[in-house]
Design a protein around this motif. Sequence first.
Motif: not given
Lengths: 131, 866
Positions: B45, B756-757, B68-69, B751, B759, B61-62, B65, B754
């Motif tokens: 996290k 999540w981003l 994930m990157t 990004t 999505e 949000g970035k 996330s 990425n």
Amino acid sequence: MSVRWDAVVGSSRFWTEPPRPTAKPSTSRQEVASPVAVKVWPYGTLASVLAQRPLELQLPEGFSVGDVLDELSRRYGDEFSDLVIGSDGRKFRHCRVFVDGLPADDVETPVRVERSPALVEIILLTAIEGG
Amino acid sequence: MNDMSANAVLQSRQGKDDAWVPSSCAICYGNCSIVGHRVDGVLVKIEGNPESVLGKGRLCGKGVSGIMTHYDPNRLTVPLRRTNPKKGLNEDPGWKEISWDEALDEIAAQLRRIHKEDPRKLVMHRTTTITSSRTPFQGFAAAFGTPNTGAAGGGLHCGNGAHLLSGLMHASWSVVPDFKYCNYAIFFGASKGHAAGHSSGSNMALAADARARGMKMVVVDPMCNFAAAKATEWVPLRVGTDGALALSMCQVMVNELGVFDGPYLQAKTNAPYLIGPDKLYVRDPATKKPLVWDTAAKAARPYTDAKSADMALEGDFEVNGVRCRPGFQLLREHLKKFTPEWAEGITTVPAADIRRLAGEFAREARVGSTIVVDGVTLPHRPAAAIAFRGAQGHVNSVYNFYAIDLLNELVGASDVVGGCLGFNPACHGFPETGRLRYVPHPDPDGLMIAGMWMGYHYPYPIAEPKLPRRIGLQDLYVMGMMSPFDHSDDSEELWQKFELPYRPEVMLNFGCNLVMSIANKDSVARSLAAYKFIASIDIFLNETSYFADIILPDASYLQSTDSRANFPFLFNHPAGMDEWCWPVRQPVLPLEGKQRRFQDVLLDLADRVGIRADYNAAYNAQMRLEPPYRLEGDTKYGFDEICDRELKNNFGPERGLDWFKEHGVIKWPKKPQEVYWRALVDVRVPIYWEFMTPLGERSEAIAGPRGVKIHREFFDPLPDFLPCPSHTCKKEGFDFYAFYYRDVIHANSFTTENAWLDEAGQLDPFSYTIAVNADSGRKKGLRDGEQVWVEVENGRKVKGRVHLTQAIHPEALGIAGCAGHWAGKGMPVAKGKGVFFNDLLELDATHASPVNLNLDLCARVKVTPV
């Protein structure tokens, strides 16, 4: 209540700068008796302009950073001075000078010869940034 | 002192790895403070660091996330060399894995060659995403001896105007309203406070709290998106006309309402300086200082000799046989042509609204009021006008921002309580060591020189134009920072005209996707293909990798160390009253495969090239390291040790890197005299840009004889509305002004990879679509969701799905961010997502500001169904 801006400035000493030492030659230029040695270390672009590293200069006692730059300009001409000094005669901000390891932002900064020879380092930082 | 407690953020259970590690984000250049939760070696996290002023525990949000990157399976892990010598947008480089020694030897050989021939043949680009990379990269450039550094689209798009003006007028990189005290903020194309940009996390909270408190927020923008959607009022206007609106508001304030802050203009600006018929200051023959008319002495006197209260702001005088008038009077007369009725025709904003907005701004500024903050009485002007990328991204970049900031200057709402603040232009220093102290100071004309700057080319004094020796020609176009001429199709022609004695041959690129982030990809591709050698340090293969000879796998920010993740304070540190805060970046996770940190790679290269002593000297100069922390001679230091030395140099011997790794940040209180320094520091800012006239003349004297036109209308001392090329397009069917805007869930160009981003982008109705006004779209027969071509005059076009909305000006077409990747091998998630707006932009002198080289970022387009 209305307040005058100049009055506000006048009432605050918060940003008053501490007194800055200035170069005070112990002997005048005309009666130079004991020239002292200074070692100049140029870095980056200036290393190729000055060709020699370190470079040893002899200057009159009580000299300043400005005197060092003047001497280098005399020796190396426009190729050096155009990189270091603007048309207004002031050192560029991106030209950084250190005297015995301490930053000398002002050309008036005296080069104190507490060990011989004094060490003056000069580098040009890259001038542009984005973001 | 208010150091954070180690135990609050760093925990470790017996025998088990379970740690919250304080560090700094680098998904966007906001670089907010984070804590990463690592369990058994796995990052589970990322949250905001509540102990830091930079975000105060909040993260966008970035930022959350970033995990994930970091864990993207497409991350580079080994050095690569191309096997296909042919370079092009569609040429497979034929990557082959090589060792670090092979890679660095090959790069060093190229560097040694050009270092001997002409160091200026080296061009260095670096991403703005990792703000602190400026120190290692600029230092390397300085050590090597090249002036040719850039940031791809960074700066060229967003900063040449915004940062220049913020520097000239506020001694800072950017400006924000003083959220805590501001009652009326007007945003011109600025995302500050809405999850993007400098201090994004902090500003989000500050802006939200201000709105909740009752601050009226007016957003001037062609699109009602992240800022306007939260505003009290959205003022839609024609793309690229912000300056016209601001000039008209100035006209209403000064000439219709007669509202301005006389004492401020007298004491803090050059408004009283006498101007002659040659548009220059009338100077004292003996001291050369600008003269003012001293109403007490009834004579002209040097500005330093008269009391500010006695300086005439208006009148017609004769001094030494020269007819002259104060700068303010010239401004007042100049403004008269910018009536609201005129501005309505330019901007489409109704004249009545312009008058209302100007009246509200003038009234809310409460000219003449004071307030007590922490026991200090200060001027109180709770109104602010700010601008950023949107307003300044045009050929008229400088005047647009100049006109907007005049709103602040006219009412004295400049770096005072409630007004328009620069980001921390003054710092009294860390109390225990006195280090980090800086404050603006005056030049001989009394005008403000910034106390600190991001680069080493300060916005003022304006440099003397010279025959250019940089490939970007910034030594001629001295108010520009980044340049389109690094990559434009007309660069070779310009280099020949200016007799540039070398050509760029080698590029070191850190994380820039130049092909996508500047403009017309074909122009950039041609420029990259002309390089003899390119080495890229990156975390992914991208479209620009196709032109690289060597690829080096970088660490992610979660694997990196940096002692100055958020320094200088004028870049990312939140403005306004609170605390000073210095966070660091430290590894939350180890390196994988053969990844190395770019800072250590550059140090290694310096050794191989033989410039270690120069690089050490550059670090000493940039970090202002003093004995005993200076780097000595050509001693080989690792980057961690350099960071340790910088921290001890600033914060004392007991607070080195280990201390910061444990504590994450150090904080100390801000004083009102630091935040609201303007009243207390004797500097003036130019409301009349006297330096523009000689600058234009000198630039023309160099460029004219070489066949390069200097457009002198951009060099007048007072601002004007000068149209964009898109405003002059008359071609049939080209009905829309296309522009791009920063997406709240994406940063720069990387990004969309990425997961999540991406999505989130797919779920968001705007992120990957083309926003068109619903009424205008329907009139053209467009249906929501259909695929369309967006085409510029010369036939270049991009494709995307249209989204019809009421939340955009009827003539505007908005595209989010920098998306539309096509190189799928390195970034398969990003491939095909969103629209590649930048390909609609021209990259040449015609589409760049002749003053600051900013690219024009709008284009007149035709929209047709696919």
